[in-house]
Design an enzyme around this catalytic site. Structure first.
Site, PDB file in Angstrom:
ATOM      1  N   THR A  11      12.269  41.129 -24.912  1.00 35.07           N
ATOM      2  CA  THR A  11      11.038  41.339 -24.141  1.00 35.07           C
ATOM      3  C   THR A  11      11.309  41.772 -22.696  1.00 35.07           C
ATOM      4  O   THR A  11      10.385  42.157 -21.989  1.00 35.07           O
ATOM      5  CB  THR A  11      10.207  40.035 -24.115  1.00 35.07           C
ATOM      6  OG1 THR A  11      11.077  38.965 -23.710  1.00 35.07           O
ATOM      7  CG2 THR A  11       9.621  39.731 -25.476  1.00 35.07           C
ATOM      8  N   GLY A  12      12.564  41.700 -22.237  1.00 38.34           N
ATOM      9  CA  GLY A  12      12.880  41.997 -20.839  1.00 38.34           C
ATOM     10  C   GLY A  12      12.992  43.491 -20.557  1.00 38.34           C
ATOM     11  O   GLY A  12      12.782  44.331 -21.440  1.00 38.34           O
ATOM     12  N   CYS A 150      25.718  47.919 -14.212  1.00 34.33           N
ATOM     13  CA  CYS A 150      25.132  49.262 -14.049  1.00 34.33           C
ATOM     14  C   CYS A 150      25.744  50.047 -12.887  1.00 34.33           C
ATOM     15  O   CYS A 150      25.885  51.270 -12.969  1.00 34.33           O
ATOM     16  CB  CYS A 150      23.624  49.150 -13.870  1.00 34.33           C
ATOM     17  SG  CYS A 150      23.122  47.823 -12.771  1.00 34.33           S
ATOM     18  N   GLN A 176      21.096  50.964  -4.632  1.00 29.97           N
ATOM     19  CA  GLN A 176      20.682  50.582  -5.981  1.00 29.97           C
ATOM     20  C   GLN A 176      19.167  50.419  -6.110  1.00 29.97           C
ATOM     21  O   GLN A 176      18.507  49.837  -5.242  1.00 29.97           O
ATOM     22  CB  GLN A 176      21.388  49.287  -6.392  1.00 29.97           C
ATOM     23  CG  GLN A 176      22.901  49.469  -6.454  1.00 29.97           C
ATOM     24  CD  GLN A 176      23.663  48.238  -6.904  1.00 29.97           C
ATOM     25  OE1 GLN A 176      24.721  47.943  -6.360  1.00 29.97           O
ATOM     26  NE2 GLN A 176      23.171  47.532  -7.904  1.00 29.97           N
ATOM     27  N   SER A 179      14.817  48.405 -10.220  1.00 36.25           N
ATOM     28  CA  SER A 179      14.785  47.995 -11.633  1.00 36.25           C
ATOM     29  C   SER A 179      16.063  47.275 -12.045  1.00 36.25           C
ATOM     30  O   SER A 179      16.085  46.547 -13.033  1.00 36.25           O
ATOM     31  CB  SER A 179      14.542  49.198 -12.554  1.00 36.25           C
ATOM     32  OG  SER A 179      15.591  50.129 -12.406  1.00 36.25           O
ATOM     33  N   GLY A 180      17.135  47.459 -11.283  1.00 33.93           N
ATOM     34  CA  GLY A 180      18.393  46.779 -11.582  1.00 33.93           C
ATOM     35  C   GLY A 180      18.287  45.271 -11.461  1.00 33.93           C
ATOM     36  O   GLY A 180      19.113  44.539 -11.992  1.00 33.93           O
ATOM     37  N   GLU A 202      27.384  41.230  -6.790  1.00 33.31           N
ATOM     38  CA  GLU A 202      27.518  42.614  -7.263  1.00 33.31           C
ATOM     39  C   GLU A 202      28.843  43.244  -6.827  1.00 33.31           C
ATOM     40  O   GLU A 202      29.495  43.931  -7.609  1.00 33.31           O
ATOM     41  CB  GLU A 202      26.336  43.426  -6.727  1.00 33.31           C
ATOM     42  CG  GLU A 202      26.136  44.764  -7.390  1.00 33.31           C
ATOM     43  CD  GLU A 202      25.381  44.684  -8.715  1.00 33.31           C
ATOM     44  OE1 GLU A 202      25.159  43.568  -9.221  1.00 33.31           O
ATOM     45  OE2 GLU A 202      25.025  45.759  -9.231  1.00 33.31           O
ATOM     46  N   HIS A 242      20.909  54.467  -9.731  1.00 33.74           N
ATOM     47  CA  HIS A 242      21.789  53.972  -8.652  1.00 33.74           C
ATOM     48  C   HIS A 242      22.593  55.151  -8.092  1.00 33.74           C
ATOM     49  O   HIS A 242      23.298  55.847  -8.838  1.00 33.74           O
ATOM     50  CB  HIS A 242      22.771  52.932  -9.194  1.00 33.74           C
ATOM     51  CG  HIS A 242      22.125  51.630  -9.606  1.00 33.74           C
ATOM     52  ND1 HIS A 242      20.828  51.280  -9.295  1.00 33.74           N
ATOM     53  CD2 HIS A 242      22.640  50.569 -10.285  1.00 33.74           C
ATOM     54  CE1 HIS A 242      20.567  50.069  -9.778  1.00 33.74           C
ATOM     55  NE2 HIS A 242      21.647  49.625 -10.392  1.00 33.74           N
ATOM     56  N   ASN A 322      20.220  53.497 -14.135  1.00 32.44           N
ATOM     57  CA  ASN A 322      20.762  52.139 -14.300  1.00 32.44           C
ATOM     58  C   ASN A 322      20.277  51.404 -15.538  1.00 32.44           C
ATOM     59  O   ASN A 322      21.011  50.578 -16.085  1.00 32.44           O
ATOM     60  CB  ASN A 322      20.475  51.293 -13.055  1.00 32.44           C
ATOM     61  CG  ASN A 322      19.016  51.261 -12.686  1.00 32.44           C
ATOM     62  OD1 ASN A 322      18.451  52.299 -12.350  1.00 32.44           O
ATOM     63  ND2 ASN A 322      18.392  50.102 -12.744  1.00 32.44           N
ATOM     64  N   THR A 323      19.045  51.678 -16.013  1.00 33.40           N
ATOM     65  CA  THR A 323      18.641  50.937 -17.221  1.00 33.40           C
ATOM     66  C   THR A 323      18.967  51.708 -18.499  1.00 33.40           C
ATOM     67  O   THR A 323      18.932  51.131 -19.582  1.00 33.40           O
ATOM     68  CB  THR A 323      17.137  50.535 -17.215  1.00 33.40           C
ATOM     69  OG1 THR A 323      16.342  51.716 -17.200  1.00 33.40           O
ATOM     70  CG2 THR A 323      16.803  49.655 -16.035  1.00 33.40           C
TER      71      THR A 323
END
Ligand SMILES: NC(=O)c1ccc[n+]([C@@H]2O[C@H](COP(=O)([O-])OP(=O)(O)OC[C@H]3O[C@@H](n4cnc5c(N)ncnc54)[C@H](OP(=O)(O)O)[C@@H]3O)[C@@H](O)[C@H]2O)c1
Length: 344
Positions: A11-12, A150, A176, A179-180, A202, A242, A322-323
């Protein structure tokens, strides 16, 4: 016949991207969706606040989300894509591996474990065979494979392309996207009209994961690359993509033209989700830019540009979605590599 797969943490933000890319995938058939206990028992449509740029596939929307436990996932599922918070991944991923599932995971837990392959297929596909060591040591029928962070995925392919010149020192500074951090990660009051020069843990991930990815596996042990890496990570108000500024000192002389040629000609693979060209090198000095270039190669390629000589070695900029390339696409590609290598 398609391999039956499940998504842990479905769900994420990353789970939704996984579903978007896995649902039309000819080799994978989504057969299980898990999340936290508060989502378990709901249909996926009820449980997920869907935020990606295409509708929830109808059949997925009607599936029931289960709790994230091996007993809740059908036995005939072979491969699980994990996009759980790392603290939860650390608890439950080993249970799934012990129960016989192969897990391709985004979460940061265990990425640096000696017997866990950390893989970008175009860069170090041979590290996948660490699975044999892992199975010997842990007695698992399943296996755990990780993709990197990412921001690590964004610059390591460019380093791999010029590695033959001898990588000595690498400095990387990141810009970045929000959404990361996941949907609830950074509040709008914090990030609008702002830049935040700190992203917890990070920098260490970029510095250590890059050396593992570019290390050598001799069939029994993995030695990490000896280059030194220093990272500085910044959050900026872009949504996706990113952007990173990189300085590299090499043992052998490396001109910007040679580096551009090495990046352009660095080979991709013929896995289903591999981009035709892995690294796109822009000639324009003001590219790549997140809004314009994050979807090169369907979001699975790396964009680079601004190559120049500086007193600190070669300097350039690079960018990845990144996603997609940095998370969902990365673990999907690892799933394709597992399939091609007979691990499923
Ligand atoms: N976002 C990125 O660009 C990115 C990039 C690379 C790696 N990652 C990594 O990928 C992972 C997921 O990130 P995300 O941004 O997708 O996070 P997210 O949006 O917060 O989603 C987390 C998912 O995990 C589930 N979950 C939370 N607590 C749980 C529990 N106790 N037991 C079982 N499931 C639980 C959530 O289910 P509910 O909906 O039921 O709460 C949801 O499905 C993280 O480890 C992150 O570091 C993210």
């Amino acid at each position: 016949m398609a391999v039956r797969v499940g998504v842990l943490g479905a769900t994420g933000a990353v789970g939704q991207r996984l579903i978007q890319h896995l649902e039309p995938h000819p080799d994978f058939d989504i057969a299980a969706l898990t999340a936290s206990d508060s989502s378990a028992g709901k249909t996926y449509r009820q449980a997920a606040k869907w935020r990606v740029d295409s509708p929830i596939p109808n059949d997925i929307g009607e599936m029931t989300v289960t709790a994230t436990e091996p007993g809740e996932v059908p036995d005939d599922v072979d491969l699980l894509f994990s996009s759980l918070p790392s603290s939860i991944g650390a608890e439950v991923e080993p249970d799934f591996c012990e129960a016989g599932y192969v897990v391709s995971s985004n979460s940061s837990n265990s990425r640096m474990a000696d017997d866990v392959p950390l893989v970008i297929p175009e860069i170090n596909a041979e590290h996948l065979d660490l699975i044999e060591v892992q199975r010997d040591e842990r007695g698992w029928d399943g296996a755990l494979v990780k993709n990197p962070n990412c921001s690590t995925i964004t610059f390591v392919p460019t380093l791999a392309a010029i590695a033959e010149y001898g990588l000595e020192k690498v400095h990387v500074s990141t810009l970045q996207a929000v959404s990361g951090a996941g949907y609830d990660g950074v509040s709008s009051m914090e990030i609008i009209d702002n830049a935040i020069p700190y992203i917890g843990s990070e920098e260490d991930k970029l510095e250590t994961e890059s050396r593992k990815l570019l290390g050598e596996f001799d069939g029994a042990e993995l030695s990490h690359n000896e280059m030194s890496v220093s990272a500085s990570c910044n959050r900026i108000p872009t949504i996706d993509g990113h952007l990173e500024n990189v300085w590299v000192e090499t043992e052998d002389e490396l001109t910007p033209a040679d580096a551009a040629e090495a990046m352009r000609s660095f080979p991709s693979l013929d896995l289903r989700s591999s981009p035709e060209q892995l690294i796109h090198v822009f000639g324009e000095p003001d590219r790549p830019q997140p809004r314009m270039d994050r979807t090169v190669g369907g979001g699975m390629a790396i964009a680079a540009g601004g190559l120049q000589e500086t007193p600190f070695g070669l300097q350039y900029n690079c960018l990845a979605h990144n996603t997609i390339r940095g998370a969902a696409g990365a673990s999907m590609l690892n799933g394709e590599l597992l399939l091609e290598n007979g691990y499923l």
